[in-house]
Scaffold this motif. Structure first.
Motif, PDB file in Angstrom:
ATOM      1  N   LEU A 262       0.823  -1.206   0.000  1.00  0.00           N
ATOM      2  CA  LEU A 262       0.000   0.000   0.000  1.00  0.00           C
ATOM      3  C   LEU A 262       0.863   1.264   0.000  1.00  0.00           C
ATOM      4  CD1 LEU A 262      -2.854   1.195   0.218  1.00  0.00           C
ATOM      5  CD2 LEU A 262      -2.625   1.106   2.693  1.00  0.00           C
ATOM      6  N   MET A 263       1.815   1.344   0.935  1.00  0.00           N
ATOM      7  CA  MET A 263       2.618   2.555   1.053  1.00  0.00           C
ATOM      8  C   MET A 263       3.578   2.698  -0.125  1.00  0.00           C
ATOM      9  SD  MET A 263       3.054   5.264   2.763  1.00  0.00           S
ATOM     10  CE  MET A 263       2.169   4.986   4.299  1.00  0.00           C
ATOM     11  N   GLY A 264       4.218   1.607  -0.512  1.00  0.00           N
ATOM     12  CA  GLY A 264       5.179   1.665  -1.620  1.00  0.00           C
ATOM     13  C   GLY A 264       4.535   2.158  -2.905  1.00  0.00           C
ATOM     14  N   ILE A 265       3.362   1.648  -3.212  1.00  0.00           N
ATOM     15  CA  ILE A 265       2.681   2.056  -4.453  1.00  0.00           C
ATOM     16  C   ILE A 265       2.123   3.475  -4.304  1.00  0.00           C
ATOM     17  CG2 ILE A 265       0.741   1.555  -6.003  1.00  0.00           C
ATOM     18  CD1 ILE A 265       1.239  -1.413  -5.495  1.00  0.00           C
ATOM     19  N   TRP A 266       1.596   3.787  -3.131  1.00  0.00           N
ATOM     20  CA  TRP A 266       1.073   5.137  -2.894  1.00  0.00           C
ATOM     21  C   TRP A 266       2.176   6.184  -3.068  1.00  0.00           C
ATOM     22  CZ3 TRP A 266       1.886   8.727   1.251  1.00  0.00           C
ATOM     23  CH2 TRP A 266       0.976   9.782   1.280  1.00  0.00           C
TER      24      TRP A 266
ATOM     25  N   GLN B  65       4.631   6.107  -5.120  1.00  0.00           N
ATOM     26  CA  GLN B  65       5.097   6.215  -6.511  1.00  0.00           C
ATOM     27  C   GLN B  65       4.750   7.572  -7.127  1.00  0.00           C
ATOM     28  OE1 GLN B  65       7.395   3.622  -6.731  1.00  0.00           O
ATOM     29  NE2 GLN B  65       6.733   3.601  -8.846  1.00  0.00           N
TER      30      GLN B  65
ATOM     31  N   ARG C 125      -0.341  -7.201  -5.152  1.00  0.00           N
ATOM     32  CA  ARG C 125       0.215  -6.233  -4.202  1.00  0.00           C
ATOM     33  C   ARG C 125      -0.775  -5.780  -3.133  1.00  0.00           C
ATOM     34  NH1 ARG C 125       5.793  -6.324  -4.972  1.00  0.00           N
ATOM     35  NH2 ARG C 125       6.172  -6.522  -7.196  1.00  0.00           N
ATOM     36  N   GLY C 126      -1.864  -6.490  -2.958  1.00  0.00           N
ATOM     37  CA  GLY C 126      -2.846  -6.094  -1.949  1.00  0.00           C
ATOM     38  C   GLY C 126      -3.366  -4.688  -2.149  1.00  0.00           C
ATOM     39  N   TYR C 127      -3.426  -4.236  -3.407  1.00  0.00           N
ATOM     40  CA  TYR C 127      -3.733  -2.829  -3.689  1.00  0.00           C
ATOM     41  C   TYR C 127      -5.153  -2.684  -4.220  1.00  0.00           C
ATOM     42  CZ  TYR C 127      -2.323   2.017  -4.539  1.00  0.00           C
ATOM     43  OH  TYR C 127      -2.184   3.381  -4.489  1.00  0.00           O
TER      44      TYR C 127
ATOM     45  N   GLU D  66      -7.497   8.792  -3.577  1.00  0.00           N
ATOM     46  CA  GLU D  66      -6.248   8.902  -2.813  1.00  0.00           C
ATOM     47  C   GLU D  66      -5.237   7.841  -3.258  1.00  0.00           C
ATOM     48  OE1 GLU D  66      -5.339  11.244  -0.841  1.00  0.00           O
ATOM     49  OE2 GLU D  66      -3.496  10.331  -0.068  1.00  0.00           O
ATOM     50  N   LEU D  67      -5.730   6.671  -3.677  1.00  0.00           N
ATOM     51  CA  LEU D  67      -4.816   5.601  -4.099  1.00  0.00           C
ATOM     52  C   LEU D  67      -4.641   5.541  -5.620  1.00  0.00           C
ATOM     53  CD1 LEU D  67      -5.459   2.520  -1.785  1.00  0.00           C
ATOM     54  CD2 LEU D  67      -4.055   4.539  -1.422  1.00  0.00           C
TER      55      LEU D  67
ATOM     56  N   TYR E   9       2.814  -3.387 -10.456  1.00  0.00           N
ATOM     57  CA  TYR E   9       3.088  -2.363  -9.435  1.00  0.00           C
ATOM     58  C   TYR E   9       2.317  -1.069  -9.659  1.00  0.00           C
ATOM     59  CZ  TYR E   9       6.024  -0.811  -5.516  1.00  0.00           C
ATOM     60  OH  TYR E   9       6.472  -0.414  -4.282  1.00  0.00           O
TER      61      TYR E   9
ATOM     62  N   ASP F 258      -1.696   2.132   8.021  1.00  0.00           N
ATOM     63  CA  ASP F 258      -1.186   2.983   6.948  1.00  0.00           C
ATOM     64  C   ASP F 258      -2.332   3.772   6.344  1.00  0.00           C
ATOM     65  OD1 ASP F 258       1.157   1.629   7.397  1.00  0.00           O
ATOM     66  OD2 ASP F 258       0.960   0.329   5.638  1.00  0.00           O
ATOM     67  N   LEU F 259      -2.091   5.021   5.997  1.00  0.00           N
ATOM     68  CA  LEU F 259      -3.095   5.859   5.331  1.00  0.00           C
ATOM     69  C   LEU F 259      -4.479   5.619   5.956  1.00  0.00           C
ATOM     70  CD1 LEU F 259      -2.015   5.127   1.620  1.00  0.00           C
ATOM     71  CD2 LEU F 259      -1.138   6.905   3.134  1.00  0.00           C
TER      72      LEU F 259
ATOM     73  N   ASN G 233      -5.994  -3.377   3.055  1.00  0.00           N
ATOM     74  CA  ASN G 233      -4.871  -3.843   3.858  1.00  0.00           C
ATOM     75  C   ASN G 233      -5.283  -4.186   5.292  1.00  0.00           C
ATOM     76  OD1 ASN G 233      -2.459  -4.331   5.165  1.00  0.00           O
ATOM     77  ND2 ASN G 233      -1.908  -2.162   5.281  1.00  0.00           N
TER      78      ASN G 233
END
Lengths: 285, 285
Positions: A147-151, A153, B27-29, B58-59, B101, B137-138, B145
């Motif tokens: 979540l954080m890594g992609i956010w 980007q 990626r659980g996104y 936001e994402l 990604y 996170d966020l 997540n």
């Protein structure tokens, strides 16, 4: 056609499917791992399989195959896809959970894609990074939570940067998908000890680097990192890649450093000696 | 049969599928939201849709339908499934990302399941919880997540507890899937202001509670929480449910408190007045 293995069958991409009630889709709950093939041979496969099974155990995820069975499936996948230089991803999900929360029998996916390692030009240039205060959840587990890594980007793109190093308090830890090393001004190799995923490339470097350099596995502050003689990142897809700028501050002379290059040469000679093409990155310099 | 809507079609569960290269699986996104139906009518739907679209924005996730289109699809789903008291989940994923990604055109899922709210007995007994140092996170984004929440289930089961309240430093924040409120010894209603998901049930309570109680939205320490006269949790599936024990310490007299009951009665009378069966929990006491 690229074959993907899902549970018990090989399928083409459009037919490699999971039900939407899988816990990966419902709750981002799954583990994975990712290794390279070199000339159709998996590199360090036992290390990756060990980590994959450990991640699953920690998250109470059941992988529906033994390590030996997975090795056999990998062998078949490599044969079917014939993509000699590749990355292979294994995923085990929380499964089709009736309550959308409790892990049940996991679903297993194995997929392969062509992989191009950084070339000599990319190596010389290195990557430019920023720091960000963050600690991954359960860092020793290779979960699918990015979540954080992609956010992040979006910020990286806006700033024209390549990656982000996480820190918390005074300690740096890792990149979203890679480890970090530095060479101190007095020529010691150092890498963070805690709150990281134990990378396989990192492990291999720690195994041989002591032959030529003093090695420390310890806490490293962001301040110390920025004063390093050389900094580099390691991962399965990057191997060893110089970091030439952190938060706008050049590292060393802003180019790939000599000890970083020496370590890459050692890595390739020791670990990929069976692979002629691996030397390209060295010869092209 | 239970119908699920995926992208542009209604499908039965076994045929509601996503490709394994979806960013939720890789990626659980993904983002989601979850609302109730009462007698086949969605409750507070506009609030939930607003939050769903804000999470996606936001994402950088693209929901492939407008809010108006989704309302129409929800209407059809409710008609097809005819499950009057239900929970409906909407999910929008990062899509079939070529590099595993970067978010691309999202995939959209709409699914419905029967939902039983806590009954009078469950309300009187309340839930027993533990505290755990963690920050999502966020937090303002309703992402999929739940790595930490699900991972902690094992500890909860071993301890025979019902849920976990997150805190960081000296501040409490929220449950993995619910908000928290307390009644202070002097009769003030208070709930954390920061680092939380803004729950819709929480929002509705804050809208009407001021009619009968002083209300504070502010930082709350774990110490203060344990000394509260009453504590309760709020969520779509729980509505208002007393917390009767925290880290082994009973709250109040260890049973549902009078102001918590009063707030539930207000919530039901004001928000679900069109729904006769909602009164069951009140009448059975």
């Amino acid at each position: 056609m690229r074959w993907i293995f899902v549970n018990n069958n090989f399928a083409e991409e459009a037919k490699a499917l999971l039900q939407t009630n899988d816990l990966a889709i419902q709750r981002g709950y799954a583990v994975f791992d990712y290794f390279r093939t070199v000339n159709n041979q998996p590199l360090f496969l036992n290390d990756y399989l060990d980590r994959f099974f450990n991640s699953a155990k920690e998250l109470s995820i059941t992988i529906p195959h033994t390590a030996q069975e997975i090795k056999e499936i990998i062998h078949q996948l490599i044969k079917k896809n014939d993509t000699p230089q590749s990355g292979i991803r294994m995923i085990a999900t929380g499964g089709y959970s009736p309550d959308s929360y409790t892990p049940v029998q996991g679903n297993f996916i194995l997929e392969q894609q062509p992989l191009l390692l950084p070339d000599a030009e990319k190596f010389e240039k290195g990557i430019r990074i920023m720091s960000y205060s963050y600690q991954r959840d359960l860092p020793a587990v290779k979960s699918i939570n990015y979540l954080m890594g992609i956010w992040l980007q979006k910020q990286l793109k806006e700033k024209g940067l390549d990656d982000v190093i996480y820190f918390q308090g005074s300690c740096i830890s890792e990149f979203p998908r890679a480890n970090i090393f530095m060479i101190t001004p007095d020529g010691t190799l150092a890498t963070p000890a805690r709150n990281i995923l134990a990378g396989i490339t990192r492990k291999k470097i720690l195994e041989f680097a002591g032959e030529t350099l003093p090695v420390q596995v310890r806490d490293i502050s962001l301040t110390e990192l920025k004063q390093a003689a050389e900094v580099f990142t390691t991962s399965t897809t990057r191997r060893i890649l110089p970091v030439t700028e952190i938060d706008g501050i050049p590292i060393g002379n802003g180019k790939a450093g000599p000890l970083t290059r020496q370590l890459l040469e050692q890595f390739i000679r020791q670990q990929e000696s069976f692979n002629e093409s691996a030397y390209t990155v060295l010869e092209n310099r």
